[in-house]
Write an enzyme that holds these catalytic residues in place. Sequence first.
Site, short mmCIF file in Angstrom:
data_model
loop_
_atom_site.label_atom_id
_atom_site.label_comp_id
_atom_site.label_asym_id
_atom_site.label_seq_id
_atom_site.Cartn_x
_atom_site.Cartn_y
_atom_site.Cartn_z
N TYR A 142 7.85 -9.81 7.16
CA TYR A 142 7.46 -8.45 7.33
C TYR A 142 8.06 -7.90 8.75
O TYR A 142 7.99 -8.73 9.67
CB TYR A 142 5.83 -8.26 7.35
CG TYR A 142 5.59 -8.18 5.88
CD1 TYR A 142 5.14 -6.83 5.19
CD2 TYR A 142 4.78 -9.35 5.27
CE1 TYR A 142 4.76 -6.81 4.08
CE2 TYR A 142 4.12 -9.10 4.13
CZ TYR A 142 4.10 -7.89 3.45
OH TYR A 142 3.58 -7.97 2.04
N ASP A 178 0.85 -1.24 -0.09
CA ASP A 178 0.05 0.11 -0.10
C ASP A 178 0.68 1.22 -0.19
O ASP A 178 2.14 1.19 0.45
CB ASP A 178 -0.90 -0.17 1.28
CG ASP A 178 -1.94 -1.02 1.29
OD1 ASP A 178 -2.38 -1.08 0.21
OD2 ASP A 178 -2.71 -1.25 2.21
#
Lengths: 244, 244
Positions: A110, A52
């Site tokens: 992540y 994003d």
Amino acid sequence: MRNIKMIVEYDGSRYYGLQKQPNKETVQSEIERAIKEVTSEEVTINYSGRTDAGVSAYGQVVSFKTNTNLPVDKLCMAINAHLKKSIIIQDVEDVQEDFHPRYSCKGKKYMYVINNSKYGSAIYRKNEYHVPQKLDVEKMKKAIKYFEGTHDFKGFKASGTSNKDSVRTIYETQIQTKDDRIYIILRGNGFLYNMVRIITGTLIDVGLGKIQPKDIPNIIEAKDRKKAGKTVPPHGLYLMEVYY
Amino acid sequence: MRNIKMIVEYDGSRYYGLQKQPNKETVQSEIERAIKEVTSEEVTINYSGRTDAGVSAYGQVVSFKTNTNLPVDKLCMAINAHLKKSIIIQDVEDVQEDFHPRYSCKGKKYMYVINNSKYGSAIYRKNEYHVPQKLDVEKMKKAIKYFEGTHDFKGFKASGTSNKDSVRTIYETQIQTKDDRIYIILRGNGFLYNMVRIITGTLIDVGLGKIQPKDIPNIIEAKDRKKAGKTVPPHGLYLMEVYY
């Protein structure tokens, strides 16, 4: 035709996300522009997955087909020379024709960075999420362990996104601290849309004492987005590595 | 009248330096604006020393006189609420009337950050100086020790700046590394204009093999700006702490 794999670092705060969009500066559009300047070829890159707007990557993986004869080192330098400094190709290699960054992917890592000091950091404000209330890291460390293993993470994806298979396996979780910073690290076979940011929001609720570590299994089991914590902002999130 | 001391962190990449300048956004003008919004008083802040455009600080010290009755915690929060996130007041305290951030200062600590990877970092490009050629850190560690002690650093200040006393004492030097990053840390009773950046440029010449560690004493002794290394860019430099 060659199939080229590249490892890409980018500063997500500078772009409208990874994926190309009309009239917006995105990581994909910048990389495709730079490749064209080097090879004179119009290419469409493949990538391991979208990120994003605001999300950064140390190790996003992209690929493209090309007829250029440039050796990988020269190709890497040439593409970097045509990119802004907020996107850097860290490695280039030739891979087999059937390699695809998304379909060949075996897992991802992540990291989410929280600054838990009273006033936050002026210098790193764009690279971390500031939580001024003191978090109980020991409780968060207990809570994160419940996310390990194979679960249906339906409650941990953005509501309104497609309802396909939401079972994922998290291989490894870690919480590290340094001074006032808390680093949440998740390694798994795949992540749903906003999943890391919702897990982090839920762990922050644990750190604040709003819920207890032992509540996590029930929250996962409920498969209800409303039971999990809020989606924390994108600018603390980093795609660290993609595994093949 | 109260005399207020504040510890300030700021992101130098966002401002035209610390000191107020007409029609330019500076750290000083922002802090004075925020104080005025809180206290309705027009103040001129004192500071421990200027920092150039691009130079960041974790621990700049400023002071100002005020008649406000706000307790220090509330004052800190209120001023922060009127500042952009690129300047954060990290601490506020009442100090004696004769405290002055510059005249009372006993020493300062600076850090310079070098990224010595092949392509640099997209994410931290504004927070460090990228040197792609491999540096010999062991030689740099030997070289930096020659800067310790009391020397006339005339050759290590920006040429054209005033010719007053250029004798300074460096109490402590350190070079730390983490992955591809090199951190140069200097603690001393004071630093001339551009002194840390010129010392760093000279140490980079050592790291590149252009000069040897044992050449440093002669370079210091020469008191000639041309004998020292280049002035490295401001965005790798951090004012860490000011001592009283």
